[in-house]
Write a protein that holds these residues in place. Structure first.
Motif, PDB file in Angstrom:
ATOM      1  N   LYS A   1      -7.267  11.527   1.908  1.00  0.00           N
ATOM      2  CA  LYS A   1      -6.105  11.004   2.618  1.00  0.00           C
ATOM      3  C   LYS A   1      -6.242   9.500   2.818  1.00  0.00           C
ATOM      4  N   HIS A   2      -5.096   8.841   2.806  1.00  0.00           N
ATOM      5  CA  HIS A   2      -5.036   7.398   3.048  1.00  0.00           C
ATOM      6  C   HIS A   2      -4.495   7.155   4.454  1.00  0.00           C
ATOM      7  N   PHE A   3      -5.123   6.202   5.140  1.00  0.00           N
ATOM      8  CA  PHE A   3      -4.729   5.877   6.503  1.00  0.00           C
ATOM      9  C   PHE A   3      -4.486   4.376   6.639  1.00  0.00           C
ATOM     10  N   LEU A   4      -3.489   4.031   7.433  1.00  0.00           N
ATOM     11  CA  LEU A   4      -3.274   2.659   7.867  1.00  0.00           C
ATOM     12  C   LEU A   4      -3.627   2.618   9.349  1.00  0.00           C
ATOM     13  N   LEU A   5      -4.655   1.852   9.691  1.00  0.00           N
ATOM     14  CA  LEU A   5      -5.174   1.797  11.055  1.00  0.00           C
ATOM     15  C   LEU A   5      -4.733   0.488  11.703  1.00  0.00           C
ATOM     16  N   SER A   6      -4.155   0.580  12.881  1.00  0.00           N
ATOM     17  CA  SER A   6      -3.649  -0.628  13.534  1.00  0.00           C
ATOM     18  C   SER A   6      -4.722  -1.301  14.374  1.00  0.00           C
ATOM     19  N   ASP A   7      -4.579  -2.612  14.510  1.00  0.00           N
ATOM     20  CA  ASP A   7      -5.418  -3.391  15.424  1.00  0.00           C
ATOM     21  C   ASP A   7      -4.483  -4.351  16.150  1.00  0.00           C
ATOM     22  N   ILE A   8      -4.431  -4.247  17.468  1.00  0.00           N
ATOM     23  CA  ILE A   8      -3.520  -5.064  18.256  1.00  0.00           C
ATOM     24  C   ILE A   8      -4.231  -5.502  19.529  1.00  0.00           C
ATOM     25  N   SER A   9      -3.877  -6.648  20.015  1.00  0.00           N
ATOM     26  CA  SER A   9      -4.601  -7.219  21.153  1.00  0.00           C
ATOM     27  C   SER A   9      -4.278  -6.503  22.455  1.00  0.00           C
ATOM     28  N   GLY A  10      -5.231  -6.549  23.366  1.00  0.00           N
ATOM     29  CA  GLY A  10      -5.010  -6.010  24.699  1.00  0.00           C
ATOM     30  C   GLY A  10      -3.934  -6.770  25.455  1.00  0.00           C
ATOM     31  N   GLU A  11      -3.760  -8.065  25.147  1.00  0.00           N
ATOM     32  CA  GLU A  11      -2.697  -8.844  25.797  1.00  0.00           C
ATOM     33  C   GLU A  11      -1.325  -8.270  25.478  1.00  0.00           C
ATOM     34  N   THR A  12      -1.153  -7.775  24.256  1.00  0.00           N
ATOM     35  CA  THR A  12       0.126  -7.171  23.887  1.00  0.00           C
ATOM     36  C   THR A  12       0.387  -5.915  24.709  1.00  0.00           C
ATOM     37  N   ILE A  13      -0.665  -5.125  24.927  1.00  0.00           N
ATOM     38  CA  ILE A  13      -0.519  -3.903  25.722  1.00  0.00           C
ATOM     39  C   ILE A  13      -0.146  -4.259  27.163  1.00  0.00           C
ATOM     40  N   GLN A  14      -0.782  -5.272  27.712  1.00  0.00           N
ATOM     41  CA  GLN A  14      -0.463  -5.714  29.070  1.00  0.00           C
ATOM     42  C   GLN A  14       0.981  -6.192  29.164  1.00  0.00           C
ATOM     43  N   LEU A  15       1.405  -6.967  28.169  1.00  0.00           N
ATOM     44  CA  LEU A  15       2.775  -7.480  28.147  1.00  0.00           C
ATOM     45  C   LEU A  15       3.785  -6.345  28.047  1.00  0.00           C
ATOM     46  N   ALA A  16       3.496  -5.375  27.176  1.00  0.00           N
ATOM     47  CA  ALA A  16       4.403  -4.243  26.980  1.00  0.00           C
ATOM     48  C   ALA A  16       4.486  -3.380  28.241  1.00  0.00           C
ATOM     49  N   ARG A  17       3.374  -3.241  28.937  1.00  0.00           N
ATOM     50  CA  ARG A  17       3.355  -2.425  30.156  1.00  0.00           C
ATOM     51  C   ARG A  17       4.221  -3.044  31.251  1.00  0.00           C
ATOM     52  N   SER A  18       4.304  -4.356  31.288  1.00  0.00           N
ATOM     53  CA  SER A  18       5.018  -5.036  32.359  1.00  0.00           C
ATOM     54  C   SER A  18       6.477  -5.319  32.032  1.00  0.00           C
ATOM     55  N   SER A  19       6.882  -5.076  30.773  1.00  0.00           N
ATOM     56  CA  SER A  19       8.241  -5.428  30.373  1.00  0.00           C
ATOM     57  C   SER A  19       8.782  -4.415  29.366  1.00  0.00           C
ATOM     58  N   GLY A  20       9.912  -3.797  29.692  1.00  0.00           N
ATOM     59  CA  GLY A  20      10.518  -2.848  28.768  1.00  0.00           C
ATOM     60  C   GLY A  20      10.956  -3.504  27.477  1.00  0.00           C
ATOM     61  N   SER A  21      11.488  -4.726  27.556  1.00  0.00           N
ATOM     62  CA  SER A  21      11.923  -5.420  26.339  1.00  0.00           C
ATOM     63  C   SER A  21      10.732  -5.760  25.461  1.00  0.00           C
ATOM     64  N   ALA A  22       9.609  -6.144  26.078  1.00  0.00           N
ATOM     65  CA  ALA A  22       8.401  -6.425  25.297  1.00  0.00           C
ATOM     66  C   ALA A  22       7.854  -5.145  24.677  1.00  0.00           C
TER      67      ALA A  22
ATOM     68  N   ILE B   1       0.822  -1.209   0.000  1.00  0.00           N
ATOM     69  CA  ILE B   1       0.000   0.000   0.000  1.00  0.00           C
ATOM     70  C   ILE B   1       0.857   1.260   0.000  1.00  0.00           C
ATOM     71  N   THR B   2       1.918   1.268   0.814  1.00  0.00           N
ATOM     72  CA  THR B   2       2.723   2.487   0.918  1.00  0.00           C
ATOM     73  C   THR B   2       3.493   2.799  -0.360  1.00  0.00           C
ATOM     74  N   LYS B   3       3.699   1.802  -1.217  1.00  0.00           N
ATOM     75  CA  LYS B   3       4.314   2.078  -2.516  1.00  0.00           C
ATOM     76  C   LYS B   3       3.325   2.761  -3.460  1.00  0.00           C
ATOM     77  N   ARG B   4       2.036   2.618  -3.180  1.00  0.00           N
ATOM     78  CA  ARG B   4       1.003   3.220  -4.028  1.00  0.00           C
ATOM     79  C   ARG B   4       0.570   4.585  -3.527  1.00  0.00           C
ATOM     80  N   TYR B   5       0.451   4.716  -2.213  1.00  0.00           N
ATOM     81  CA  TYR B   5      -0.113   5.941  -1.643  1.00  0.00           C
ATOM     82  C   TYR B   5       0.731   6.433  -0.469  1.00  0.00           C
ATOM     83  N   ALA B   6       0.754   7.737  -0.308  1.00  0.00           N
ATOM     84  CA  ALA B   6       1.292   8.316   0.927  1.00  0.00           C
ATOM     85  C   ALA B   6       0.248   8.094   2.015  1.00  0.00           C
ATOM     86  N   CYS B   7       0.636   7.447   3.096  1.00  0.00           N
ATOM     87  CA  CYS B   7      -0.321   7.053   4.136  1.00  0.00           C
ATOM     88  C   CYS B   7       0.073   7.620   5.489  1.00  0.00           C
ATOM     89  N   ASP B   8      -0.934   7.954   6.286  1.00  0.00           N
ATOM     90  CA  ASP B   8      -0.737   8.268   7.696  1.00  0.00           C
ATOM     91  C   ASP B   8      -0.968   6.983   8.492  1.00  0.00           C
TER      92      ASP B   8
END
Length: 338
Positions: free
Chosen positions: A166-187, A75-82
């Motif tokens: 405008k073109h947008f790339l919208l992320s979807d990520i699990s809440g488990e990832t957020i919990q893991l990242a909050r508890s670990s700097g390396s994560a 997609i990014t090769k076709r359009y400038a995206c936010d």
């Protein structure tokens, strides 16, 4: 019938030497396929007749599914995206936000903006399925995101009164990832490093939990996450953090609830000096129809879209927007580490 390794990318030589252009195993490459066609066959010189080098007439067509981060180059090769990164804990409403934006465009709910296309419509539809009658569900719902890594949806939005699109790339990520990242700097660094490339950063605080007995824990979790993101340089002094208070239909009925005292003052006093800015918005992507409320479907979402459409942001180069190497991994590392 003989199958040979093939690739939809014209520059890839996997037919000749079996090596992927992007340096991936063929099972991991989104462009790889086994070609069993018999058209335009050419025998490889000095090889036995049973080994064929066959030109393919297959056309690379978007599947419409969600994308992995490693696939956004299509997609990014076709359009400038936010890039819009949406963060938040389990069940706070991240996926419901995405599904509702897609639904509101379909029913023409937005007054200022039009749907201008998507290369991941199937991904949006899957997230919207449980809110539709065809799902057989008696109540609108959204399937919870399970993947630990980011999934990306693409959408183009057109201002109804101007030529702006405008073109947008919208992320979807699990809440488990957020919990893991909050508890670990390396994560945090491993799973959320791409946040540094985002044009817009959203953190959703669950209004239902604030309205109930989990208020203190929910606000503490948000502050701990922001602190960790700053400590690990995921958020920087250039980050504008958009904090969304979800499920506002459950909060607007509380006589004793004060957003400034409960949320804004506490977060601003701790973090405002370390960020470029913090914006707060009230949203209700899908209000609870069983509870009387004056708040309509998609409350606050048009204002959110307007903020992303008209507010200038520092342009950041997404991975692979410019080709700097023949190997995929080199492109990603160079852009990611800038």
């Amino acid at each position: 019938m003989i199958e040979v390794k093939a690739c939809s990318q014209p520059d890839c030589a996997i037919r000749k030497d079996g090596k992927c252009l992007e340096g991936l195993e063929h099972e991991e490459c989104p462009h790889f396929y086994w070609d069993d066609s018999n058209e335009d066959e050419e025998y490889i010189e000095n090889e036995t007749p049973s080994i064929l080098n066959k030109a393919s007439n297959k056309i690379d067509v978007f599947s419409g599914s969600e994308l992995k981060l490693t696939e956004i180059t299509s997609i990014t090769k076709r359009y400038a995206c936010d890039l819009v990164v949406i963060l938040g804990d389990l069940d706070c409403g991240k996926t419901t936000l995405l599904a509702t934006i897609f639904d509101l465009f379909q029913i023409g709910q937005f007054k200022k903006y039009l749907f201008a296309g998507s290369l991941t419509q199937k991904g949006f539809e899957i997230r919207s399925h449980l809110s539709r009658m065809v799902s057989g569900s008696t109540r609108a719902d959204t399937e919870r995101t399970k993947a630990l890594d980011f999934r990306i949806l693409h959408i183009a939005i057109k201002d109804i009164e101007t030529p702006l699109k405008k073109h947008f790339l919208l992320s979807d990520i699990s809440g488990e990832t957020i919990q893991l990242a909050r508890s670990s700097g390396s994560a945090m660094k491993e799973h959320l490093g791409v946040v540094k490339l985002a044009n817009h950063v959203i953190y959703i605080i669950d209004g239902e939990k604030i309205a109930g007995s989990e208020k203190a824990a929910t606000l503490l979790d948000a502050q701990v996450f922001i602190q960790s993101a700053l400590d690990n340089k995921i958020f920087t002094i250039d980050t504008i953090l958009n904090i969304l208070i979800s499920k506002w239909d459950l909060l607007e009925k509380l006589n004793n609830f004060n957003l400034d005292e409960t949320v804004i003052n506490k977060i601003n006093s701790r973090f405002l000096s370390r960020l470029k800015g913090i914006n707060y918005k009230k949203i209700a992507s899908r209000p609870d129809l069983e509870t009387p409320t004056t708040i309509e479907l998609g409350f606050g979402l048009e204002d959110l879209i307007e903020n992303f459409m008209i507010n200038p942001v520092a342009q950041k180069k997404l991975p692979l927007q410019e080709k700097v190497s023949e190997r995929f991994i080199d492109n990603y590392r160079i852009k990611y580490n800038e």
